[in-house]
Scaffold this active site. Structure first.
Site, PDB file in Angstrom:
ATOM      1  CE  LYS A  13      80.808 -20.532  40.481  1.00  0.00           C
ATOM      2  NZ  LYS A  13      82.043 -21.225  40.875  1.00  0.00           N
ATOM      3  NE  ARG A  88      85.679 -16.060  38.778  1.00  0.00           N
ATOM      4  CZ  ARG A  88      85.001 -16.917  38.028  1.00  0.00           C
ATOM      5  NH1 ARG A  88      83.904 -16.557  37.431  1.00  0.00           N
ATOM      6  NH2 ARG A  88      85.414 -18.158  37.897  1.00  0.00           N
ATOM      7  NE  ARG A 127      84.591 -27.986  35.502  1.00  0.00           N
ATOM      8  CZ  ARG A 127      84.453 -26.866  36.210  1.00  0.00           C
ATOM      9  NH1 ARG A 127      83.261 -26.495  36.628  1.00  0.00           N
ATOM     10  NH2 ARG A 127      85.501 -26.131  36.517  1.00  0.00           N
ATOM     11  NE  ARG A 162      86.230 -24.585  32.507  1.00  0.00           N
ATOM     12  CZ  ARG A 162      85.701 -23.820  33.457  1.00  0.00           C
ATOM     13  NH1 ARG A 162      84.430 -23.983  33.787  1.00  0.00           N
ATOM     14  NH2 ARG A 162      86.421 -22.913  34.073  1.00  0.00           N
ATOM     15  NE  ARG A 174      89.625 -22.108  36.967  1.00  0.00           N
ATOM     16  CZ  ARG A 174      89.292 -23.349  36.603  1.00  0.00           C
ATOM     17  NH1 ARG A 174      90.217 -24.233  36.298  1.00  0.00           N
ATOM     18  NH2 ARG A 174      88.042 -23.707  36.553  1.00  0.00           N
TER      19      ARG A 174
HETATM   20  P1  AMP Z   1      84.373 -20.132  35.211  1.00  0.00           P
HETATM   21  O1  AMP Z   1      83.814 -20.835  34.024  1.00  0.00           O
HETATM   22  O2  AMP Z   1      83.349 -19.374  35.987  1.00  0.00           O
HETATM   23  O3  AMP Z   1      85.239 -21.033  36.081  1.00  0.00           O
HETATM   24  O4  AMP Z   1      85.362 -19.007  34.642  1.00  0.00           O
HETATM   25  C1  AMP Z   1      86.488 -19.357  33.865  1.00  0.00           C
HETATM   26  C2  AMP Z   1      87.426 -18.159  33.742  1.00  0.00           C
HETATM   27  O5  AMP Z   1      86.752 -17.069  33.091  1.00  0.00           O
HETATM   28  C3  AMP Z   1      87.918 -17.572  35.040  1.00  0.00           C
HETATM   29  O6  AMP Z   1      89.032 -18.291  35.574  1.00  0.00           O
HETATM   30  C4  AMP Z   1      88.295 -16.152  34.601  1.00  0.00           C
HETATM   31  O7  AMP Z   1      89.508 -16.156  33.880  1.00  0.00           O
HETATM   32  C5  AMP Z   1      87.181 -15.824  33.617  1.00  0.00           C
HETATM   33  N1  AMP Z   1      86.024 -15.195  34.302  1.00  0.00           N
HETATM   34  C6  AMP Z   1      84.770 -15.713  34.445  1.00  0.00           C
HETATM   35  N2  AMP Z   1      83.968 -14.871  35.120  1.00  0.00           N
HETATM   36  C7  AMP Z   1      84.729 -13.778  35.418  1.00  0.00           C
HETATM   37  C8  AMP Z   1      84.491 -12.565  36.112  1.00  0.00           C
HETATM   38  N3  AMP Z   1      83.286 -12.297  36.702  1.00  0.00           N
HETATM   39  N4  AMP Z   1      85.508 -11.671  36.211  1.00  0.00           N
HETATM   40  C9  AMP Z   1      86.703 -11.907  35.652  1.00  0.00           C
HETATM   41  N5  AMP Z   1      87.009 -13.039  35.000  1.00  0.00           N
HETATM   42  C10 AMP Z   1      86.040 -13.982  34.877  1.00  0.00           C
END
Ligand code: AMP
Length: 220
Positions: A13, A88, A127, A162, A174
């Protein structure tokens, strides 16, 4: 134009959003990046978000939704924006519809990326991201390695893994949350007639760059 990136973690993404952003000038708004930036700066929001993120859980809507609403009000997001990581859940999607309606906007395009699960897990483990917060370029040690190991091609800053990508329990959590809470968004946006599903897989020789360039061609 409001574009949403949908798809499990590790489908690309961020890569696809980054290319569309560069080609259109619309900002890429990644909620995960905003949280990580706040965590590294140890802001109040960051300290709170980290409690959830480190375990692979979702950050509560009371924190996430106003953060997105404020970001969408900024000048650079008025012509268009690419949301990467938000919404989400169905609740977040409904709240997004409400906040956009206030300014006469709506979701125009939802890009849904699909990648086989074994490939996804491999991609999360391989990654690497640039530690320079102004760069944040993403690499993959197998599919898209930097020229010099551990160093960003673009800015020379060190790369790192990360935290939530190095913990198998957080990865599993996740992916479970994606299946349970985020995947219903596919039908939500299909019914609205804005869904565009794209396969991203090494097995069909179609990666993020290919998908992004096709999308850019269609929306420009
Ligand atoms: P990502 O970088 O999109 O994989 O997001 C990493 C983490 O950030 C996720 O596992 C959640 O803990 C938090 N996070 C990101 N976007 C959201 C969202 N829209 N709602 C809630 N938590 C989020």
């Amino acid at each position: 134009m409001i574009i949403i990136m949908l798809g499990a973690q590790g489908t690309g993404k961020g890569t696809v959003a980054g290319i569309i952003s560069k080609q259109t000038g619309f900002p890429q708004i990644s909620t995960g990046d905003i949280f990580r930036e706040n965590i590294s700066k140890k802001t109040e929001l960051g300290i709170e978000a980290d409690k959830y993120m480190s375990k692979g859980n979702l950050v509560p809507d009371e924190i996430t939704v106003p953060m997105v609403e404020n970001r969408l009000k900024e000048d650079d997001a008025q012509v268009g924006a690419i949301l990467d990581g938000f919404p989400r859940t169905i609740e977040q999607a409904q709240k997004l519809d409400e906040m956009l309606a206030k300014s006469g906007k709506k979701v125009d395009l939802v890009v849904n990326l699909i990648t086989p699960k074994d490939e996804i897990i491999d991609r999360m483990l391989t990654r690497r991201v640039c530690t320079n917060q102004d760069c944040k370029t993403t690499y993959n040690t197998k599919l898209n390695p930097p020229k010099v190991e551990g160093i960003c091609d673009k800015c020379g800053a060190p790369l790192k893994q990360r935290e939530d990508d190095s913990d198998p329990d957080a990865i599993r959590r996740r992916l479970e949350i994606y299946e349970e809470k985020t995947s219903p968004l596919v039908d939500y946006y299909k019914e609205k007639g804005v869904l565009r599903t794209e396969q991203v897989s090494i097995s069909i020789n179609r990666l993020g760059n290919d998908v992004a360039m096709d999308i850019v061609k269609d929306i420009k």
